[in-house]
Write an enzyme that holds these catalytic residues in place. Sequence first.
Site, mmCIF file in Angstrom:
data_model
loop_
_atom_site.group_PDB
_atom_site.id
_atom_site.type_symbol
_atom_site.label_atom_id
_atom_site.label_comp_id
_atom_site.label_asym_id
_atom_site.label_seq_id
_atom_site.Cartn_x
_atom_site.Cartn_y
_atom_site.Cartn_z
ATOM 1 N N ILE A 95 0.824 -1.201 0.000
ATOM 2 C CA ILE A 95 0.000 0.000 0.000
ATOM 3 C C ILE A 95 0.870 1.269 0.000
ATOM 4 O O ILE A 95 1.620 1.522 0.953
ATOM 5 C CB ILE A 95 -0.976 0.002 1.210
ATOM 6 C CG1 ILE A 95 -1.787 -1.307 1.222
ATOM 7 C CG2 ILE A 95 -1.884 1.237 1.184
ATOM 8 C CD1 ILE A 95 -2.517 -1.629 -0.089
ATOM 9 N N GLU A 110 -7.031 7.082 -13.336
ATOM 10 C CA GLU A 110 -5.912 6.599 -12.527
ATOM 11 C C GLU A 110 -4.832 5.980 -13.414
ATOM 12 O O GLU A 110 -3.638 6.161 -13.187
ATOM 13 C CB GLU A 110 -6.413 5.573 -11.513
ATOM 14 C CG GLU A 110 -7.357 6.190 -10.493
ATOM 15 C CD GLU A 110 -8.068 5.176 -9.622
ATOM 16 O OE1 GLU A 110 -9.027 5.559 -8.947
ATOM 17 O OE2 GLU A 110 -7.680 3.998 -9.623
HETATM 18 C C1 LIG Z 1 5.321 -0.088 -5.713
HETATM 19 C C2 LIG Z 1 3.928 -0.627 -5.640
HETATM 20 C C3 LIG Z 1 2.905 0.174 -5.150
HETATM 21 C C4 LIG Z 1 1.613 -0.327 -5.043
HETATM 22 N N1 LIG Z 1 0.627 0.457 -4.481
HETATM 23 C C5 LIG Z 1 -0.604 -0.090 -4.256
HETATM 24 C C6 LIG Z 1 -1.601 0.654 -3.555
HETATM 25 O O1 LIG Z 1 -1.401 1.813 -3.178
HETATM 26 N N2 LIG Z 1 -2.786 0.057 -3.301
HETATM 27 C C7 LIG Z 1 -3.064 -1.220 -3.709
HETATM 28 O O2 LIG Z 1 -4.160 -1.690 -3.453
HETATM 29 N N3 LIG Z 1 -2.135 -1.950 -4.375
HETATM 30 C C8 LIG Z 1 -0.911 -1.418 -4.651
HETATM 31 N N4 LIG Z 1 0.042 -2.145 -5.307
HETATM 32 C C9 LIG Z 1 -0.273 -3.507 -5.721
HETATM 33 C C10 LIG Z 1 -0.414 -3.692 -7.225
HETATM 34 O O3 LIG Z 1 -1.552 -3.042 -7.708
HETATM 35 C C11 LIG Z 1 -0.424 -5.219 -7.492
HETATM 36 O O4 LIG Z 1 0.877 -5.684 -7.176
HETATM 37 C C12 LIG Z 1 -0.786 -5.539 -8.918
HETATM 38 O O5 LIG Z 1 -2.144 -5.274 -9.169
HETATM 39 C C13 LIG Z 1 -0.508 -7.034 -9.244
HETATM 40 O O6 LIG Z 1 -1.083 -7.861 -8.292
HETATM 41 P P1 LIG Z 1 -0.198 -9.017 -7.597
HETATM 42 O O7 LIG Z 1 1.046 -8.398 -7.073
HETATM 43 O O8 LIG Z 1 -1.050 -9.757 -6.641
HETATM 44 O O9 LIG Z 1 0.240 -9.985 -8.764
HETATM 45 P P2 LIG Z 1 -0.581 -11.247 -9.281
HETATM 46 O O10 LIG Z 1 -2.004 -10.903 -9.455
HETATM 47 O O11 LIG Z 1 -0.252 -12.429 -8.426
HETATM 48 O O12 LIG Z 1 0.062 -11.462 -10.722
HETATM 49 C C14 LIG Z 1 1.276 -12.218 -10.943
HETATM 50 C C15 LIG Z 1 1.502 -12.280 -12.467
HETATM 51 O O13 LIG Z 1 0.398 -12.949 -13.080
HETATM 52 C C16 LIG Z 1 -0.144 -12.132 -14.104
HETATM 53 N N5 LIG Z 1 -1.590 -12.325 -14.190
HETATM 54 C C17 LIG Z 1 -2.496 -12.312 -13.177
HETATM 55 N N6 LIG Z 1 -3.729 -12.490 -13.669
HETATM 56 C C18 LIG Z 1 -3.604 -12.605 -15.024
HETATM 57 C C19 LIG Z 1 -4.531 -12.797 -16.118
HETATM 58 N N7 LIG Z 1 -5.835 -12.879 -15.902
HETATM 59 N N8 LIG Z 1 -4.040 -12.862 -17.367
HETATM 60 C C20 LIG Z 1 -2.695 -12.774 -17.588
HETATM 61 N N9 LIG Z 1 -1.780 -12.584 -16.614
HETATM 62 C C21 LIG Z 1 -2.229 -12.500 -15.348
HETATM 63 C C22 LIG Z 1 0.198 -10.699 -13.686
HETATM 64 O O14 LIG Z 1 0.179 -9.805 -14.783
HETATM 65 C C23 LIG Z 1 1.582 -10.894 -13.102
HETATM 66 O O15 LIG Z 1 2.522 -10.883 -14.149
HETATM 67 C C24 LIG Z 1 1.331 -1.644 -5.469
HETATM 68 C C25 LIG Z 1 2.366 -2.444 -5.992
HETATM 69 C C26 LIG Z 1 3.647 -1.951 -6.078
HETATM 70 C C27 LIG Z 1 4.726 -2.834 -6.641
#
Ligand SMILES: Cc1cc2nc3c(=O)[nH]c(=O)nc-3n(C[C@H](O)[C@H](O)[C@H](O)COP(=O)(O)OP(=O)(O)OC[C@H]3O[C@@H](n4cnc5c(N)ncnc54)[C@H](O)[C@@H]3O)c2cc1C
Length: 382
Positions: A162, A247
């Site tokens: 977050i 966004e």
């Molecule tokens: C620096 C930073 C700041 C952030 N700030 C916030 C914030 O303020 N608030 C917040 O809520 N979140 C925040 N996030 C979280 C961010 O939005 C998530 O990390 C992102 O949405 C990916 O989710 P995940 O990490 O669970 O990856 P996962 O969902 O586990 O994905 C892993 C891999 O699988 C792929 N994948 C997943 N589903 C599919 C699909 N259907 N088709 C193809 N490929 C797929 C993804 O593209 C990725 O390559 C932040 C992340 C970072 C790194």
Amino acid sequence: MAFSIPRTLFEPEHEQFRDALRRFVVTEVLPHRERHEKQGFIDRDIWLKGGAAGFLCPTMPEEFGGAGADRRYSVVVFEETARLGAVSLLGWSLHSDIVAPYLLRYGSEELKRAYLPRMATGELIGAIAMTEPGAGSDLQGIRATAVRDGDHYVLNGAKTFITNGWHCDLVVVAAKTDASRGASGTSLFVVDTTMPGFTKGRRLEKVGLKAQDTGELFFDGVRVPAGHRLGEEGRGFAYLMQELPWERLQIALTAVALAEAALDGTLDYCRDRKAFGKSILEFQNTRFTLAEAKTELQVARVFVDRCVELVLAGTLDAATASMAKYWCTDLQCKVIDACLQLHGGNGYMWEYPIARAWADARASRIYGGSNEIMKELISRSL
Ligand SMILES: Cc1cc2nc3c(=O)[nH]c(=O)nc-3n(C[C@H](O)[C@H](O)[C@H](O)COP(=O)(O)OP(=O)(O)OC[C@H]3O[C@@H](n4cnc5c(N)ncnc54)[C@H](O)[C@@H]3O)c2cc1C
């Protein structure tokens, strides 16, 4: 970098705002960069000074502490902080242009009055918590729950990654109000960090964006007043979807500005650096690499500026915003990587801005919806 196609987005007043912001960043933020990176967050007083100078929540209506300005002022904030390498202020954009608009659009009058004016001054810092340890891309799979109990909801769950998670005073939290349903069982709540049962976890150590605090949040039986629900119960997912085009464009605009800054810095470096008795800018490979980057950034610039016009007209659709987010952040990483290569070994050293830019850039293909998810969304519009 001077581009051949002039920009038509801004009026003289936006440029005055840009100049004031530049002065602020140069005097108040950049001198502390290394210390901020080491401590993992910017000093709280930078938020207060930024609020006093009008750089937080510029688009909020005046009655809620903002300047009632149009979104081009926000664009100036994304661009100028990126151009100056003040990525530690990315949290400002999230606070002003993601969190505050949720309160403005979906919050009760009481909620708006309680929080928005103090968000505009920087006294209160906002965050948004959707991602959980087990669910990021698949937001319908979140496990946090908010169970109605009289005039309150009882909130349980954990959030991670977050932005502003360590500094924050209020958080827009996505939780299931009906765990048996997917999207239509999700609601949004404004949770105050002073509410009993709310704890902050570790500040996460990241590959880049070192001075931008990113943390974990835990909710253990937090009693959230029902008046802190944003909009209707079960509509949280729909609200998130509505806000996402703007966004995502914010990420694209920042990505383009960061890549432009990297290109400018690299051009200077290549002019100065000598090899084989001449400036490395004289090598055809260097000139072609920079020419390709300039071309692609010009294309990106025209595209994102047009997207801003669509935002101002209220017509930017989700698929186009997803194109901007995925294509511009991929381009950012490609351009910055090529620029780092032109720096040779110096490019891998943290003291060089290009090294920081390279490490900072990587997250942009992941957050705000990963670039794979962007392509998934675009494909639905085919
Ligand atoms: C620096 C930073 C700041 C952030 N700030 C916030 C914030 O303020 N608030 C917040 O809520 N979140 C925040 N996030 C979280 C961010 O939005 C998530 O990390 C992102 O949405 C990916 O989710 P995940 O990490 O669970 O990856 P996962 O969902 O586990 O994905 C892993 C891999 O699988 C792929 N994948 C997943 N589903 C599919 C699909 N259907 N088709 C193809 N490929 C797929 C993804 O593209 C990725 O390559 C932040 C992340 C970072 C790194």
